[in-house]
Design a protein around this motif. Structure first.
Motif, PDB file in Angstrom:
ATOM      1  N   GLY A 464       0.796  -1.219   0.000  1.00 24.80           N
ATOM      2  CA  GLY A 464       0.000   0.000   0.000  1.00 24.80           C
ATOM      3  C   GLY A 464       0.830   1.272   0.000  1.00 24.80           C
ATOM      4  O   GLY A 464       1.952   1.310   0.526  1.00 24.80           O
ATOM      5  N   LYS A 466       0.171   5.408   0.980  1.00 24.78           N
ATOM      6  CA  LYS A 466      -0.793   6.310   1.597  1.00 24.78           C
ATOM      7  C   LYS A 466      -0.155   7.672   1.833  1.00 24.78           C
ATOM      8  O   LYS A 466       1.021   7.768   2.186  1.00 24.78           O
ATOM      9  CB  LYS A 466      -1.292   5.736   2.939  1.00 24.78           C
ATOM     10  CG  LYS A 466      -2.450   6.511   3.530  1.00 24.78           C
ATOM     11  CD  LYS A 466      -3.003   5.841   4.785  1.00 24.78           C
ATOM     12  CE  LYS A 466      -4.231   6.595   5.291  1.00 24.78           C
ATOM     13  NZ  LYS A 466      -4.771   5.978   6.536  1.00 24.78           N
ATOM     14  N   ASP A 468      -1.035  11.264   3.937  1.00 28.49           N
ATOM     15  CA  ASP A 468      -1.883  11.905   4.939  1.00 28.49           C
ATOM     16  C   ASP A 468      -1.406  13.338   5.166  1.00 28.49           C
ATOM     17  O   ASP A 468      -0.191  13.597   5.240  1.00 28.49           O
ATOM     18  CB  ASP A 468      -1.823  11.150   6.273  1.00 28.49           C
ATOM     19  CG  ASP A 468      -2.276   9.715   6.147  1.00 28.49           C
ATOM     20  OD1 ASP A 468      -3.481   9.492   6.002  1.00 28.49           O
ATOM     21  OD2 ASP A 468      -1.414   8.812   6.190  1.00 28.49           O
ATOM     22  N   THR A 483      -5.229  10.249   0.944  1.00 29.64           N
ATOM     23  CA  THR A 483      -5.636   9.237  -0.021  1.00 29.64           C
ATOM     24  C   THR A 483      -4.709   8.039   0.108  1.00 29.64           C
ATOM     25  O   THR A 483      -3.602   8.141   0.652  1.00 29.64           O
ATOM     26  CB  THR A 483      -5.588   9.805  -1.446  1.00 29.64           C
ATOM     27  OG1 THR A 483      -6.055   8.818  -2.366  1.00 29.64           O
ATOM     28  CG2 THR A 483      -4.157  10.188  -1.828  1.00 29.64           C
ATOM     29  N   ALA A 484      -5.156   6.890  -0.399  1.00 34.86           N
ATOM     30  CA  ALA A 484      -4.349   5.674  -0.336  1.00 34.86           C
ATOM     31  C   ALA A 484      -4.791   4.716  -1.420  1.00 34.86           C
ATOM     32  O   ALA A 484      -5.934   4.745  -1.890  1.00 34.86           O
ATOM     33  CB  ALA A 484      -4.469   5.013   1.037  1.00 34.86           C
ATOM     34  N   THR A 486      -4.137   0.381  -2.213  1.00 36.59           N
ATOM     35  CA  THR A 486      -3.586  -0.863  -1.679  1.00 36.59           C
ATOM     36  C   THR A 486      -3.832  -1.990  -2.662  1.00 36.59           C
ATOM     37  O   THR A 486      -4.962  -2.180  -3.133  1.00 36.59           O
ATOM     38  CB  THR A 486      -4.222  -1.220  -0.325  1.00 36.59           C
ATOM     39  OG1 THR A 486      -4.026  -0.143   0.593  1.00 36.59           O
ATOM     40  CG2 THR A 486      -3.601  -2.484   0.249  1.00 36.59           C
TER      41      THR A 486
END
Length: 850
Positions: A464, A466, A468, A483-484, A486
């Protein structure tokens, strides 16, 4: 005049009557909602008004018999930086920064960063954190600089318990259904089998259960173990227990803090229905080398940390290894004899490493790695050979079971400005288990030999990325957004069975290719901690996500709302609404959850699970911070829950068509939780009580009627006590009671034919066939257990030594691990029997800290 805890508007109305004047102001520009306490006798009106209006920056001017009020626009500035341990340089998450005259404040994020916008003429702030001496921070002339705020740790554990001065009271948190455990609190918890344990501490909280003794599950508000999002430095973990659930996968010495969310989930979290456990690990001492070594009757461990480049790069390494098979064979024994050539090997190990590097005042990078595994191996070689017409037979068997996690994470922190902070993380997580069985037999007289081998393997992996952001534009708003993406990889049910005897290898099963499934998950989120009025606070957020699997795209919009209203005498009323979505499922048997349960994604037929939860409660911390009290009620509905239609386990099913062997239904979970906690003085601890229901409904099970599910535990009581005895002794005890879980038992049985076909002769005997009428129609025995421990510590010149004596399950309660139907051949009857794997376990541990 005496006024107690009333808004400024009410005080102005009293002054109008007593002095015969009138206040004139615009309600849109002048805020008179702040509550004040005033005691005034024969005081001049001008000095009284200055005292009342100065904190609110309100200016008053007399025009005739009117006093015109105007809000003064005062210039502001932003103070930002990190709060850290003054000795090691370790950043402190959740520390409080407070301006007492303005009654404004903030807390540090999980990386120890804070940002507070306040009026320009603010001279100082108070900074505090549990287990540290509070500090007065001068801020005059400190605008537009990144500050490093050092806090001195208290000298000993006794001072941590007695003198902790955290300014953040329970009722001041907008977040409800949350448990925060800093390092000092974790270390003061009862040490069972020589170790304080983060997960075991969380399991002793109201609304949280640990499942059957020996299972090591985490059941939060009626949810299943797969519905818990467990994060280790932001990386998800899929199984967290060692040694039948007695230990968690993390050495507590490397944990900085842990947060448990049972509901009211912030928008930054998603992907699970029941809980979030967010664990932050220590970064490593930037200035000094130190560590600890401990050896006990069940396990040994060590931790080392220190600077690679002083004040710039640090490391921490931790490792554990257990050896219960050396001393506790009686605990793990089976009904058969291993024989002289037999052996039993049961152990776990874990290794944790982390490097932390500071590039500049605005940039920092972290690299963390973890590897942990459990293993059980049984080798059996009977001492006597079996006679046969053609000669004699020698045989041996070997069984092996193992499971474990592999985790890696790379994070980059960057400060864009005094108000904007970001974290970019790349993480990898793998969970796998395997079972192997090998049976060998040989007839020397005839030369015949058999070598049967079977393996069952399952694995899932996540990769993943991500991003922040933490943006704090004003004291009334604190934004988080990010947003992310995975990538999920599933490989459930890799099976290989063959005969490797004297003849060429003959495959007995063609399912070794198994399944190979990939899925992609994407998310966006935005949340805001918003101070609406003097007494009303809100946490508002939205989490949106999508999941692409096998050509189908699922998506979800999940609103989150949390509210807090302050009442007189520092009582707070809280309420929340949460929508959660989960794209992966755990296939487990109808009994207890095991490490060999299989993870699978949503498919064309089985949609993602989702839930809606509402909660409300009250909270209060006493004026001297000695006691905390919480009372919460919740109601949760769950959709797209799955259950095996024929009550079999995942291993016996055809995994290529697993979604054709499950039924889809709904679930409900509701109840109440209460806890009173004492956190100051020589005696500390808490008492928690939970009253809960957890039910399910499936169209093809139990005739479509609602039934109590296997995680339905009506009553749960937790009592945890820690007692300081002088400067060197500490005693602790914990007692747990919970109502037995529902089971599915047959209502009748009849004899079947043991030889239905000449092509499948079987064992030639009759077999019993069961008839079931409904699911979870019987409740198991109640579970309860007492654990005690006592620790002796002594500080030397350069190191500190301690002895810990602990007893797990003091009165040897035979709590069930699983139930099964046992047949008495003499009486020709069957009865319910249980297996217990965790009897009384005493342990002595010696440790050194240097």
């Amino acid at each position: 005049m005496v006024v107690k805890d009333q808004p400024l508007k009410a005080v102005c109305e009293i002054l109008e009557k007593e002095y015969g004047i009138h206040f004139s102001y615009s309600r849109e520009l002048v805020d008179l909602s702040r509550k004040v306490t005033v005691t005034a006798y024969q005081q001049r009106l001008k000095s009284l008004l200055e005292q009342l209006f100065a904190p609110e920056d309100i200016r008053f001017t007399r025009v005739g018999d009117q006093l015109v009020l105007q809000q003064v626009k005062r210039s502001t500035r932003t103070i930002s930086g990190y709060v850290q341990d003054a000795v090691s340089g370790e950043k402190l998450p959740g520390a409080t920064i407070y301006a007492p005259t303005l009654k404004q404040g903030t807390t540090t994020n999980q990386y120890g960063f804070f940002s507070l916008t306040t009026v320009k003429d603010t001279n100082s702030l108070i900074v505090s954190y549990v287990g540290y001496e509070p500090a007065l921070l001068p801020v005059e002339g400190q605008a537009n600089r990144i500050l490093l705020v050092p806090l001195q740790p208290l000298a000993s554990l006794q001072e941590v318990v007695v003198s902790a001065t955290d300014k953040t009271k329970l009722q001041d948190q907008t977040q409800m259904s949350r448990v925060h455990l800093p390092l000092a609190v974790v270390q003061s918890m009862p040490k069972l089998l020589g170790e304080a344990d983060v997960m075991r501490t969380l399991q002793s909280m109201p609304g949280v259960g640990g499942g059957m003794d020996g299972a090591g599950g985490l059941h939060v508000r009626g949810g299943s173990p797969d519905q818990n999002l467990i994060l280790m430095d932001g990386t998800p973990v899929f199984n967290f227990s060692h040694f039948f659930g007695v230990y968690s996968l993390l050495n507590a010495e490397v944990v900085k803090s842990a947060d448990l969310y049972k509901g009211a989930f912030p928008a930054r979290f998603g992907g699970r229905l029941s809980s979030v456990v967010d664990i932050s690990l220590k970064d490593g001492d930037m200035r000094h080398y130190h560590g600890d070594v401990a050896i006990g009757m069940i396990s040994a461990k060590f931790n080392v940390e220190g600077p690679i480049i002083k004040d710039k790069t640090s490391f921490i390494v931790s490792a554990r290894r257990s050896y219960p098979d050396l001393l506790y064979n009686a605990t793990l024994r089976t009904d058969g004899d291993f024989g002289r050539g037999g052996a039993l090997l049961a152990y776990f190990y874990d290794v944790n490493a982390k490097i932390n590097h500071i590039f500049s005042a605005k940039d920092r990078i972290y690299l963390s790695l973890y590897k942990g595994e459990d293993n059980l191996r049984i080798k059996s070689v009977p001492d006597t050979a079996l006679p046969d017409a053609a000669g004699r037979v020698t045989e041996s068997s070997r069984f092996q079971l193992g499971w474990g996690n592999t985790i890696g994470g790379l994070r980059w922190n960057h400060i864009y400005s005094t108000r904007l902070f970001s974290n970019v993380s790349l993480n990898y997580s793998q969970y796998a288990f395997r079972t192997e069985y090998n049976f060998k037999s040989k007839m020397p007289a005839t030369g015949q030999a058999s070598d049967l081998y079977g393996k069952y393997f399952s694995r899932m992996k996540n990769l993943g990325l991500k991003v922040d952001f933490d943006f704090r534009p004003s004291p009334n708003h604190s934004f988080r957004f990010g947003t992310a993406v995975t990538a999920h990889y599933f490989k459930p049910g890799l099976m290989d069975m063959s005969d490797k005897g004297a003849i060429p290898v003959v495959p007995l099963d063609t399912g070794k290719n198994g399944l190979d499934i990939r899925g992609t998950e994407m998310l966006l989120y935005l949340e805001d901690d918003w101070r609406l009025t003097e007494n009303l606070y809100a946490n508002l957020g939205v989490h949106t996500s999508g999941f692409l699997v096998e050509g189908r795209f699922y998506h979800s919009l999940q609103p989150r709302v949390g509210l807090r209203y302050m009442l007189p005498r520092n009582w707070a009323v809280k309420a929340s609404y949460t929508h959660m979505n989960q794209y992966i499922h755990l296939l487990s048997s109808a009994g207890t959850s095991l490490p060999t349960d299989v993870w699978v994604p949503s498919t064309q037929r089985v949609a993602p699970m989702y839930s809606r939860q509402v909660a409300a409660g009250i909270a209060k911390t006493s004026m001297n911070n000695a006691f905390e009290f919480t009372l919460e009620g919740y109601y949760k509905t769950m959709y797209n829950m799955i259950e095996y239609s024929n009550n079999n386990t995942a291993i016996t099913e055809n995994l290529e068509r697993w979604d054709e062997n499950v039924v889809i239904g709904k679930g409900w979970s509701y109840g109440g939780e209460a806890m009173i906690k004492k956190q100051k003085g020589s005696t500390t601890g808490w008492i928690g009580y939970t009253l809960a229901w957890s039910t399910r409904q499936f169209p093809d099970i139990n005739r479509g009627r609602i039934f109590p599910y296997k995680y339905d535990h009506r009553h749960d009581v937790e009592i945890v006590l820690t007692q300081r005895i002088g400067k060197r002794w500490e005693a602790s005890a914990s007692w747990h009671y919970t109502t037995g879980a529902p089971l599915t038992l047959p209502v009748s049985s009849y004899q079947g034919v043991g030889t239905p076909s000449p092509w499948d002769p079987g064992n030639g005997g009759d077999v019993a066939l069961d008839r079931y009428d409904g699911r979870y129609n019987y409740r198991a025995a109640d579970v309860h257990r007492l654990d005690v421990g006592i620790t002796y510590s002594k500080q030397k010149k350069r190191w500190r030594k301690s002895w810990n004596l602990s007893v797990y399950n003091v009165y040897n309660q035979k709590n069930p691990f699983l139930y099964y139907m046992k047949r008495d051949e003499e009486e020709k009857q069957r009865y319910l029997s249980k297996v217990t794997v965790m009897p009384i376990l005493p342990s002595i541990t010696y440790s050194i800290k240097f």
